[in-house]
Motif scaffolding. Structure first.
Motif, short mmCIF file in Angstrom:
data_model
loop_
_atom_site.label_atom_id
_atom_site.label_comp_id
_atom_site.label_asym_id
_atom_site.label_seq_id
_atom_site.Cartn_x
_atom_site.Cartn_y
_atom_site.Cartn_z
N HIS A 224 1.12 -1.45 0.15
CA HIS A 224 0.08 0.59 0.08
C HIS A 224 0.73 1.55 -0.09
N GLY A 225 0.12 2.43 -0.36
CA GLY A 225 1.19 3.30 -1.11
C GLY A 225 0.77 3.69 -2.07
N SER A 226 1.61 4.87 -2.08
CA SER A 226 1.85 5.97 -3.13
C SER A 226 2.53 5.25 -4.61
N PRO A 227 2.44 5.17 -5.56
CA PRO A 227 3.45 4.94 -6.84
C PRO A 227 4.68 5.15 -6.44
N VAL A 228 5.30 6.58 -6.35
CA VAL A 228 6.40 7.42 -6.51
C VAL A 228 6.81 6.77 -4.67
N ASP A 229 6.34 6.50 -3.39
CA ASP A 229 6.82 5.64 -2.01
C ASP A 229 7.20 4.27 -2.18
#
Length: 254
Positions: A224-229
């Motif tokens: 889970h998380g933003s694509p950048v992260d």
């Protein structure tokens, strides 16, 4: 930001065949949430469940705290009027003009007269830069234009929640970037909440605030998380490889 969509312990299946299980996430109001993963992991199946086309085997899905699948068909229909959906191909009716495609939801679900509907159709098409194509048929316009026309139709009933299935698929980089700009305008200008299924890395990095990564092998979410992260910090080898593909590898990916 407050939660507008909540998925809790969802299992998706076709008969005995489980597609994904143990899916849990929240989508914040006014955010762009990405559903990511490789081919066959169940991204579009999850989207279909969230728009009411597939009842989950188990689990709970709520829209502003209202249990989507626990209520009556009429209750789900009311909730669906808050949704706008852009399907991967655009899904325009080939026998209808672009303008007629956009007008159809208004004709079906409102009591607006013909003149009012025409003005709104012009407004929606103008927003996505498609007003000059209003009287053309889908076969007479490009793939990128069909996507924008599909987006105008998705906006027909002024939804506050939008679902996009691979909106950039098959588009050249310039057209894809323009579509990204439209999506960002929907979030920033209209305050829409957006759920997007995509494998296009450049688009995901540019527009998505958060997301979930589905795995076809384990049939469970693995990140889970933003694509950048996920690109910069996720240690799972599968996620790392997916989020750090080269442009050539991305173009070969389904």
């Amino acid at each position: 930001m407050e939660t507008v969509l909540s998925v809790e312990d969802l299992t998706l299946a076709f008969g005995p065949k489980v597609i994904q299980q143990d899916i849990t996430f929240d989508v914040r109001r006014g955010s762009i949430f990405a559903v990511m993963g490789g081919s066959g992991c169940g991204k579009s199946t999850l989207l279909k469940s969230m728009i009411g086309l597939l009842r989950p085997k188990t689990g709970r899905y709520t829209v502003d705290g209202e249990d989507y699948w626990a209520g009556s068909d009429a209750h789900r229909t009311d909730l669906n009027h808050r949704f706008g959906v852009l399907f991967q191909s655009g899904a325009l009716w080939s026998s209808m003009t672009v303008g007629e495609n956009v007008a159809l939801p208004m004709q079906m679900f409102t009591e607006l007269d013909t003149d009012a509907i025409r003005r709104l159709v012009e407004l929606k098409l103008g927003f996505v830069g498609m007003l000059p194509a209003m009287d053309l048929y889908p076969s007479e316009i490009s793939g990128g234009m069909r996507k924008r026309a599909g987006l105008a139709r998705a906006l027909a009933l002024d939804p506050d929640i939008l679902f996009f299935d691979e909106p950039s698929a098959g588009l050249d980089p310039i057209t894809s970037a323009r579509l990204d700009d439209l999506i960002l305008n929907l979030r920033d200008g209209l305050g829409a909440t957006i759920v997007i299924v995509s494998h296009e890395l450049s688009s995901l990095f540019r527009i998505a605030d958060s997301g979930i990564f589905l795995d076809a092998k384990t049939k469970k979410p693995i990140a889970h998380g933003s694509p950048v992260d996920l690109r910069d910090h996720c240690e799972d080898p599968q996620v790392h490889a997916f989020m750090n593909r080269t442009r050539d590898e991305e173009e070969k990916s389904p």
